[in-house]
Design a protein around this motif. Structure first.
Motif, short mmCIF file in Angstrom:
data_model
loop_
_atom_site.label_atom_id
_atom_site.label_comp_id
_atom_site.label_asym_id
_atom_site.label_seq_id
_atom_site.Cartn_x
_atom_site.Cartn_y
_atom_site.Cartn_z
N ARG A 26 0.81 -1.23 0.00
CA ARG A 26 0.00 0.00 0.00
C ARG A 26 0.84 1.28 0.00
NH1 ARG A 26 -5.29 0.54 0.43
NH2 ARG A 26 -5.66 -1.49 1.43
N ALA A 255 -12.12 -4.58 -2.38
CA ALA A 255 -11.64 -3.23 -2.11
C ALA A 255 -12.70 -2.19 -2.42
CB ALA A 255 -10.38 -2.96 -2.92
N GLU A 258 -15.31 -2.28 0.41
CA GLU A 258 -14.83 -1.71 1.66
C GLU A 258 -14.72 -0.19 1.58
OE1 GLU A 258 -11.14 -3.55 2.68
OE2 GLU A 258 -12.02 -5.55 2.90
N GLU A 259 -14.18 0.31 0.48
CA GLU A 259 -14.03 1.76 0.32
C GLU A 259 -15.38 2.46 0.28
OE1 GLU A 259 -12.47 5.60 -0.48
OE2 GLU A 259 -11.57 3.78 0.37
N THR A 260 -16.34 1.86 -0.43
CA THR A 260 -17.66 2.48 -0.55
C THR A 260 -18.42 2.42 0.77
OG1 THR A 260 -17.71 1.79 -2.87
CG2 THR A 260 -19.78 2.52 -1.91
N ALA A 262 -17.11 2.36 3.76
CA ALA A 262 -16.50 3.34 4.66
C ALA A 262 -17.00 4.75 4.37
CB ALA A 262 -14.97 3.29 4.53
N LEU A 263 -17.12 5.10 3.10
CA LEU A 263 -17.63 6.42 2.72
C LEU A 263 -19.06 6.60 3.22
CD1 LEU A 263 -17.02 9.01 0.81
CD2 LEU A 263 -18.56 7.81 -0.76
N HIS A 337 -19.82 7.65 -4.71
CA HIS A 337 -18.79 8.66 -4.43
C HIS A 337 -19.08 9.97 -5.16
CE1 HIS A 337 -16.36 5.43 -2.72
NE2 HIS A 337 -15.45 6.32 -2.36
N ARG A 346 -8.59 9.60 -3.87
CA ARG A 346 -9.37 8.44 -3.42
C ARG A 346 -9.13 7.31 -4.41
NH1 ARG A 346 -12.95 10.24 0.69
NH2 ARG A 346 -13.58 8.07 0.88
N PRO A 347 -9.22 6.06 -3.98
CA PRO A 347 -8.84 4.95 -4.86
C PRO A 347 -9.94 4.45 -5.79
CG PRO A 347 -9.35 4.10 -2.68
CD PRO A 347 -9.47 5.60 -2.59
N MET A 348 -11.15 5.02 -5.73
CA MET A 348 -12.25 4.45 -6.50
C MET A 348 -11.97 4.45 -8.00
SD MET A 348 -14.69 2.89 -5.09
CE MET A 348 -15.50 2.77 -6.67
N TYR A 351 -9.71 1.62 -8.85
CA TYR A 351 -10.40 0.33 -8.84
C TYR A 351 -11.19 0.11 -10.13
CZ TYR A 351 -9.52 0.42 -3.76
OH TYR A 351 -8.93 0.49 -2.52
#
Length: 411
Positions: A26, A255, A258-260, A262-263, A337, A346-348, A351
């Motif tokens: 990471r 991923a 998890e990212e979505t 968390a947002l 997002h 942001r990583p979206m 991805y």
């Protein structure tokens, strides 16, 4: 679900790979995304964990742990970096040709080096003019005494620019029986690499061009017998390529979720968490459902493969389902997002870009559907998972107290 197909040992493996990915991978992602160059050092560091040798038998220094373990390793790396998940899957794809078709001497020479992380193998089949039509390839190998002379080009070769040993399928005769496979070391005269072209995603991973210009290799580098090249290409793609790419998609999908999620918990709208909006909650529910179904199909397919049972259809379906659902969930994640998902802090957006890269290798979704249609009609041409069952079947994974440290060299 994990415990249904796996064991406490698999859970421990997942924990170790995840900890490594968070600690070592990471922090390097920003540089990989900015430079868009091949992550040579990180690729070697990952290889030295011993994970490329997950399906290599203990006789040759591998983990001997099977395809479910391989799936978990790739999935956990891809959860952090799709590029490094792709790097590991491509090298493990290169392992398949040696396990299935390598002579005893070839296996003894190369498998211990691969298991130790000292050699990254590849497989090279696709050509610029023929694409996925394997029989349309034009690269050749001509026998000259105790050597073969290779000429031609291969493209979209995973790990092209970090690979040490390329498994190359070329034409030695006419028709489907006229393809043969060779092991070509990266330092051979007459072998060179094409310029690495920047791509939409998977930054840090190389999938480029190999060039053979009167490249001579010993006859001992022939994999199997002359005429077995089609079998080398198909078996590697079906038994390793499809489940490996499935695992990359699954990691990216995890991923995204998890990212979505968390947002949705952290960001507020109208005085409440974003996830409390019905429209957002519905999208998140669809993402969760897709992810659960995708993981079930992936683990079920490789569980059958580890048992040496016929599972070509399950492998096709797993690749199809995981690729399509990961892209669908990434699109939903981007919508949740909204504008913030378009920026690289942001990583979206990464991805979404990475997810699209898994569509074509080992057969596009249309190819998987066509093959599944043939299965339905009873016109499929046999099962590679059944033909090579004895080579695919693995022993029980190590007990929890075994291999608490990764195999190979840690650095």
């Amino acid at each position: 679900m994990e415990r249904y197909f796996g064991s406490a040992w698999h859970e421990d493996l997942r924990r170790r790979v995840r900890e490594f990915a968070e600690r070592e991978v990471r922090p390097r992602i920003a540089e990989m995304e900015t430079s868009r160059t091949v992550a040579h050092e990180l690729s070697r560091l990952i290889a030295r964990q011993g994970w490329i040798g997950v399906t290599i038998s203990k006789e040759y220094g591998g983990m001997g742990a099977g395809h479910l373990a391989k799936t978990i390793i790739i999935e956990e790396l891809a959860r952090v970096s799709g590029a490094m998940g792709a790097m590991v899957q491509a090298s493990q794809l290169g392992v398949a040709k040696i396990i299935h078709f390598g002579s005893r001497q070839q296996q003894a020479s190369w498998l211990p080096r691969i298991a130790a992380g000292d050699c990254l193998p590849t497989i090279a089949v696709t050509e610029p003019e023929s694409g996925g039509h394997v029989l349309g390839m034009g690269s050749t190998a001509v026998r000259d005494g105790d050597e073969y002379v290779l000429n031609g080009r291969k493209v979209f070769v995973g790990n092209s620019h970090v690979g040490d040993l390329h498994g190359v399928v070329v034409r030695t005769g006419e028709g489907s029986k006229g393809l043969s496979a060779f092991l070509v070391e990266a330092d051979r005269p007459g072998f060179s690499l094409g310029e690495l072209r920047p791509a939409m995603g998977l930054h840090g991973f190389s999938f480029g061009e190999l060039i053979f210009d009167n490249c001579r290799v010993p006859a001992a580098n022939l994999l199997g017998a002359e005429g077995q090249g089609l079998a080398v290409a198909y078996s590697s793609s079906i038994l390793y390529g499809r489940p490996n790419l499935t695992a990359v998609s699954l990691g990216i999908h995890q991923a995204v979720f998890e990212e979505t999620t968390a947002l949705c918990i952290e960001r507020e709208r109208y005085g409440a968490p974003l996830g409390e909006l019905a429209s957002v909650k519905l999208k998140l529910g669809r993402m969760k459902s897709r992810l659960m179904t995708a993981r079930l199909s992936a683990y079920h397919a490789v569980h059958l493969l580890d048992q040496g049972l016929p599972c070509d259809a399950e492998l096709m379906n797993a690749k199809l389902l995981n690729v399509e659902t990961s892209v669908d969930s990434a699109r939903d994640g981007m919508e949740i997002h909204a504008a913030s998902g378009l920026f690289t802090d942001r990583p979206m957006e990464r991805y979404l870009r990475d997810a699209h890269h898994i569509y074509a290798p080992a057969g596009t979704s249309d190819i998987q559907l066509l093959r599944l249609g043939e299965v339905a009609l009873g016109t499929a041409k046999g099962q590679w998972s059944e033909r090579l069952a004895d080579l695919v079947r693995t022993a029980e994974p190590p007990r929890r107290e075994e291999q608490l440290e990764p195999a190979g060299h840690v650095g």
